[in-house]
Structures are given as structure tokens and as C-alpha cells.
Design a protein around this motif. Sequence first.
Motif, PDB file in Angstrom:
ATOM      1  N   GLY A 141       0.818  -1.206   0.000  1.00  7.95           N
ATOM      2  CA  GLY A 141       0.000   0.000   0.000  1.00  7.95           C
ATOM      3  C   GLY A 141       0.857   1.263   0.000  1.00  7.95           C
ATOM      4  N   ASP A 171      -6.470   0.919  -4.157  1.00 11.15           N
ATOM      5  CA  ASP A 171      -7.363   1.445  -3.115  1.00 11.15           C
ATOM      6  C   ASP A 171      -8.113   2.707  -3.570  1.00 11.15           C
ATOM      7  OD1 ASP A 171      -6.565  -0.586  -1.454  1.00 11.15           O
ATOM      8  OD2 ASP A 171      -5.018   0.589  -0.458  1.00 11.15           O
ATOM      9  N   GLY A 275       1.495  -6.606   0.176  1.00 15.14           N
ATOM     10  CA  GLY A 275       0.049  -6.839   0.119  1.00 15.14           C
ATOM     11  C   GLY A 275      -0.512  -7.101  -1.274  1.00 15.14           C
ATOM     12  N   ASN A 279      -2.633 -10.484  -5.119  1.00 13.65           N
ATOM     13  CA  ASN A 279      -3.496 -10.379  -6.299  1.00 13.65           C
ATOM     14  C   ASN A 279      -3.302 -11.571  -7.248  1.00 13.65           C
ATOM     15  OD1 ASN A 279      -3.934  -9.325  -9.267  1.00 13.65           O
ATOM     16  ND2 ASN A 279      -5.169  -8.051  -7.899  1.00 13.65           N
ATOM     17  N   ASP A 303       1.041  -7.647   5.826  1.00  5.93           N
ATOM     18  CA  ASP A 303       1.913  -7.422   6.987  1.00  5.93           C
ATOM     19  C   ASP A 303       1.735  -8.532   8.024  1.00  5.93           C
ATOM     20  OD1 ASP A 303       2.575  -5.196   5.633  1.00  5.93           O
ATOM     21  OD2 ASP A 303       1.479  -3.788   6.904  1.00  5.93           O
TER      22      ASP A 303
HETATM   23  O1  KG4 Z   1       1.857  -4.890   2.608  1.00  4.81           O
HETATM   24  P1  KG4 Z   1       0.484  -4.435   3.026  1.00  4.81           P
HETATM   25  O2  KG4 Z   1      -0.358  -5.412   3.798  1.00  4.81           O
HETATM   26  O3  KG4 Z   1       0.568  -3.125   3.875  1.00  4.81           O
HETATM   27  C1  KG4 Z   1       1.513  -2.116   3.581  1.00  4.81           C
HETATM   28  O4  KG4 Z   1       2.666  -2.258   4.040  1.00  4.81           O
HETATM   29  O5  KG4 Z   1       1.113  -1.220   2.793  1.00  4.81           O
HETATM   30  O6  KG4 Z   1      -0.282  -3.982   1.673  1.00  4.81           O
HETATM   31  C2  KG4 Z   1      -1.588  -3.468   1.692  1.00  4.81           C
HETATM   32  C3  KG4 Z   1      -2.017  -3.152   0.265  1.00  4.81           C
HETATM   33  C4  KG4 Z   1      -3.319  -2.367   0.221  1.00  4.81           C
HETATM   34  O7  KG4 Z   1      -3.152  -1.273  -0.676  1.00  4.81           O
HETATM   35  C5  KG4 Z   1      -4.330  -3.380  -0.324  1.00  4.81           C
HETATM   36  O8  KG4 Z   1      -5.364  -2.785  -1.046  1.00  4.81           O
HETATM   37  C6  KG4 Z   1      -3.454  -4.210  -1.236  1.00  4.81           C
HETATM   38  O9  KG4 Z   1      -2.243  -4.364  -0.478  1.00  4.81           O
HETATM   39  N1  KG4 Z   1      -4.053  -5.526  -1.525  1.00  4.81           N
HETATM   40  C7  KG4 Z   1      -4.413  -5.933  -2.772  1.00  4.81           C
HETATM   41  C8  KG4 Z   1      -4.946  -7.234  -2.626  1.00  4.81           C
HETATM   42  N2  KG4 Z   1      -4.893  -7.584  -1.302  1.00  4.81           N
HETATM   43  C9  KG4 Z   1      -4.332  -6.533  -0.637  1.00  4.81           C
HETATM   44  N3  KG4 Z   1      -4.320  -5.308  -3.955  1.00  4.81           N
HETATM   45  C10 KG4 Z   1      -4.746  -5.989  -5.048  1.00  4.81           C
HETATM   46  N4  KG4 Z   1      -5.271  -7.223  -5.003  1.00  4.81           N
HETATM   47  C11 KG4 Z   1      -5.391  -7.896  -3.825  1.00  4.81           C
HETATM   48  N5  KG4 Z   1      -5.908  -9.120  -3.812  1.00  4.81           N
END
Ligand code: KG4
Length: 344
Positions: A141, A171, A275, A279, A303
Amino acid sequence: MIVLGIESSCDETGVAVLDVAPSGVATIRAEVLASQVTLHERYGGVVPELASREHMRSLPLLLDEVLAQCGMSLDDIEGIGVTCGPGLKGCLLIGVTFAQGLALSRALPLFPVNHIEGHILSGELHAADLKPPYVVLVVSGGHTEIVLVEGLGRYTCLCRTRDDAAGEAFDKSANLLDMKYPGGARLAACAEQFTGRSTRFKLPRVAREMEDFSFSGLKTSVSRLIKQHKLEIEGDPALLPELCWVIQDAIVDSLVVKTVREVSKRSIPLVVCGGVSANSELRRRVKERCKEVHLPPLQHCVDNGAMIGYVAGRYLNAGVACPSLDIYSRWPVESLAQLYWSDV
Ligand code: KG4
Ligand code: ZN
């Protein structure tokens, strides 16, 4: 070494206990995660002050829970790793002070962990045979970068985003479609309902030719596309998956084009983490285009405490002295070699 990992950089509190061998092979003994999604949902995004308070409430409970799960006590812990950045300063401070209290009371080594390095090494955590050099696509994110890993702590950024992160693009697009926070995964789930190739909606592919990633232009185009087709979609909700698919396709395409470029230049393995690596379309396309791809299991794409404990265990096993603790809202991984290794 039995290591306790603590993660609290944003909106998930993660605590894990791992056994990390000097070879780098690790066994996760227990792990717990408290997500704050319901807390922030009604505000449409993470409220930093609320997130910090929730970490403060959750950490002692999660520590008890994780120790009970693996049948251990604090006496069994030999080292602690805690996220010191990058992240929300208030949230980091809660995790760091909690870890500091534990380390002081038990005279344990406390290692400050870079959150992005946690994501990067989640590849090695799950693949004992994966050894540098390899390329990592970090997509979360807050971060979108392609990193060349040449050893523990030896990282070179090959390509990064000039503006928004890929997760932010997911997002913000979801937000424009009135999907609730956290919208990225919701948009992706909706896109999965569409099968085929869209001819109805079009998004430009300008960023394809650029050296770096850029997602802010895409956000403007998505906003324009949604406005243009709003009435049509309201009249026929069956069109929504197709629109989501087109948005996802534009984001994923940009990630895959640049990643494949860097991997092909070197013919080395690829790790995709963070995150957005949850996908399924991204996972499918990198597997299709690259020879050796390592994708952490879904619970370690987002995370978690295990990746933080793993990083600490690797450095502590290597005899690296714990640097002094501080918290950083920004902390590039290229700066780590100088901090941890004396030959740089
Ligand atoms: O690594 P993370 O859990 O937290 C940060 O360190 O940012 O990543 C979160 C991000 C969010 O923007 C969320 O919308 C995205 O990962 N995300 C996805 C999916 N699952 C989580 N984006 C696209 N497709 C997914 N299935
Ligand atoms: Zn993350």
C-alpha cells in the motif's frame, strides 16, 4: 535461535515466534495477527491515532496468545525483532516501546527491523533453496519497487514509483467506485468475476514506456473513465466486474512489464511480496512470464510478525550488532548495508 517478531507499522498488529537456524531455514512456531479493518472502515482509510491505540491494546494480548499457541514462555525467547520503519510514526513507537520493555526486562537482544526488508526476505522464509542474487518486486500500500538482492542487507533499488504505490492505485480506484476500505482486495475480487477481454472500457498505457513506475496518471484516467460510464454501470451492475478488470489489468500490466524487463536482463529468480502480491492476476502473469518465481503464501503477503522475526533472526545469527533503536517514517532499504555491515 528462538525469535519473537513484532509488527505494528500500519493497521495490522502481528506477533510471531520462529526458530531461525544459522543456515537461514526457519520454522514458524506460532503467529497471530489482529487486523484493524473494522476500526478504520467507517473513516474510509487508516486513522493513525486510532491505529496506535489499537496496537497498544492488542500487543499484550497477542503476546500471551502467541506464547500459549506454541507452549512457550518469555524464558524461551532468545531475541526480539521489531519494525522500526517505514510506517506511521505513532504506530511504530507503540511496537518499539513494547519490544524495548520486553527486551530490557529479559536482557534480550532487540533488533530494529526495516518493514520492507521483512517483505523482501519473506521469499527466503518460505523457500529454503532460494539464495541471492534474485530480484524482488515489492508491491504494497505504501511501496512499489523492484529490488536486486545480492546478500543479506545488500539491496539495490532498480526501479521505484515516482508517485503513488500500486496498492494505493488499487485502493483509490476502489474508493472512486464507492467500495469500502480496504478497497484493493475488493476491487480485485470483483475483477475476478469477469472472464474475457474488455472492449468496452479503455485505459491508457503511458507508464509502460517509462523507466520508473507511476500510478498517479492512471488514477486520473480511472476517475475520468468512471465518470464517463457511471450511468451505464448504474443501469447495468453486471458491467462493474468488467470495469474492475480493466483497472486491475492496467495496474498489473505496468508491474509485470517492468519486472519481467529486470528479471530477463539477469536471468535470476523473482520474488513478489507485499500486500498486492496477494493479487491472483499478478501472481498468474509473473508465473507465466518468469522461469523461477517465489510467491509467499497469502498470509505472508500482507503485513505479519513472522517476516519481522525472520529478519531479526538472520542478523542475530550472523552476529550483527543491534544498531541503536529509532523510528523512521521513511527508511530506504539501500541504506541498510551501511548500517549493518562494516565493509560498506
Ligand atoms: O503490505 P500491506 O499489507 O501493507 C503495507 O505495508 O502497505 O499492503 C496493503 C495493500 C493495500 O493497498 C491493499 O489494497 C493491497 O495491499 N491488496 C491488494 C490485494 N490484497 C491486498 N491489492 C490488489 N489485489 C489484492 N488481492
Ligand atoms: Zn507491508
